[in-house]
Design an enzyme around this catalytic site. Structure first.
Site, PDB file in Angstrom:
ATOM      1  N   LYS A 120      -0.823   7.844   4.961  1.00 64.08           N
ATOM      2  CA  LYS A 120      -0.721   6.694   3.985  1.00 64.08           C
ATOM      3  C   LYS A 120      -2.191   6.237   3.990  1.00 64.08           C
ATOM      4  O   LYS A 120      -2.504   5.935   2.728  1.00 64.08           O
ATOM      5  CB  LYS A 120      -0.051   5.692   4.436  1.00 64.08           C
ATOM      6  N   ASP A 138       4.211   2.745   1.217  1.00 65.07           N
ATOM      7  CA  ASP A 138       4.268   1.799   2.278  1.00 65.07           C
ATOM      8  C   ASP A 138       5.937   1.270   2.165  1.00 65.07           C
ATOM      9  O   ASP A 138       6.635   1.766   1.185  1.00 65.07           O
ATOM     10  CB  ASP A 138       3.312   0.728   2.270  1.00 65.07           C
TER      11      ASP A 138
END
Length: 213
Positions: A120, A138
């Site tokens: 991420k 997220d």
């Protein structure tokens, strides 16, 4: 959700915010990397408060390395998990100095090899600093994608792969920012603000919430 509906959603999000940006404060790829590393399980506001004090003092791998772990902790102690994050920041800075000439590598494998940097974080840096069409998923993006039925998946990786598949090329660079901001301010976790949502008529969430009249 069909292709036509997704396209209208993306067009509306783009028209509302043609040049979306992260809410983290940064001016160099290095500052962005450290800010994103610090933002895990913390708000952008809390990270900005810390980096606004840290970066005027140290904003390069070597200058942060010179602070040492305890020095870094003093600046980031208001952020959750600051002990482990300080350790990772120092380890990351050391590797950047030793292996990358203090530059942020524009390379996924090299980024993910840095302590505290997962997929991420690498996606955010590649997208925001270098303009890659990567999509960092997220909790906000995961929620919005599943709740609206825009791109459903059981894990963040599933959602990421689905988004990469269904989002047309022209929207890929910015879609991460649009979805995260939509999840942060409109499609919030406990009580989504459906009454003020610009894509409410296209969203396929069955339990929409409206203000009581």
């Amino acid at each position: 959700m069909n292709k036509d509906k997704r396209l209208v959603i993306l067009e509306r999000l783009r028209d509302n915010n043609p040049k979306p940006e992260t809410e983290l404060n940064w001016s160099t790829p290095f500052e962005l990397l450290i800010a994103v590393l610090l933002s895990a399980q913390a708000t952008d506001v809390s990270v900005n408060k810390a980096t606004d004090k840290l970066y005027p003092v140290a904003n390069t791998p070597q200058s942060i390395l010179d602070l040492g772990v305890d020095g870094v902790k003093e600046y980031i102690k208001t952020i959750g998990l600051f002990n482990s994050k300080a350790e990772n920041v120092i380890k990351t800075c050391r590797l950047l100095v030793e292996l990358h000439n203090s530059e942020i590598p524009e390379n996924r494998e090299a980024l993910e090899a840095l302590p505290g940097v997962g997929r991420k974080t690498a996606n955010v840096v590649l997208n925001t600093a270098f303009g890659w069409p990567t999509i960092a998923v997220d909790t906000h993006i995961y929620r919005v994608s599943n709740r609206t039925k825009f791109a459903m998946g059981k894990t963040v990786d599933d959602v990421e792969q689905k988004l990469l598949k269904v989002v047309p090329k022209e929207f890929k660079v910015d879609v991460h920012h649009w979805l995260i901001l939509h999840g942060r301010y409109t499609c919030i976790a406990r009580k989504p603000r459906c009454g003020s949502c610009m894509i409410e008529d296209l969203c396929e969430f069955k339990e929409k919430v409206y203000p009581e009249s």
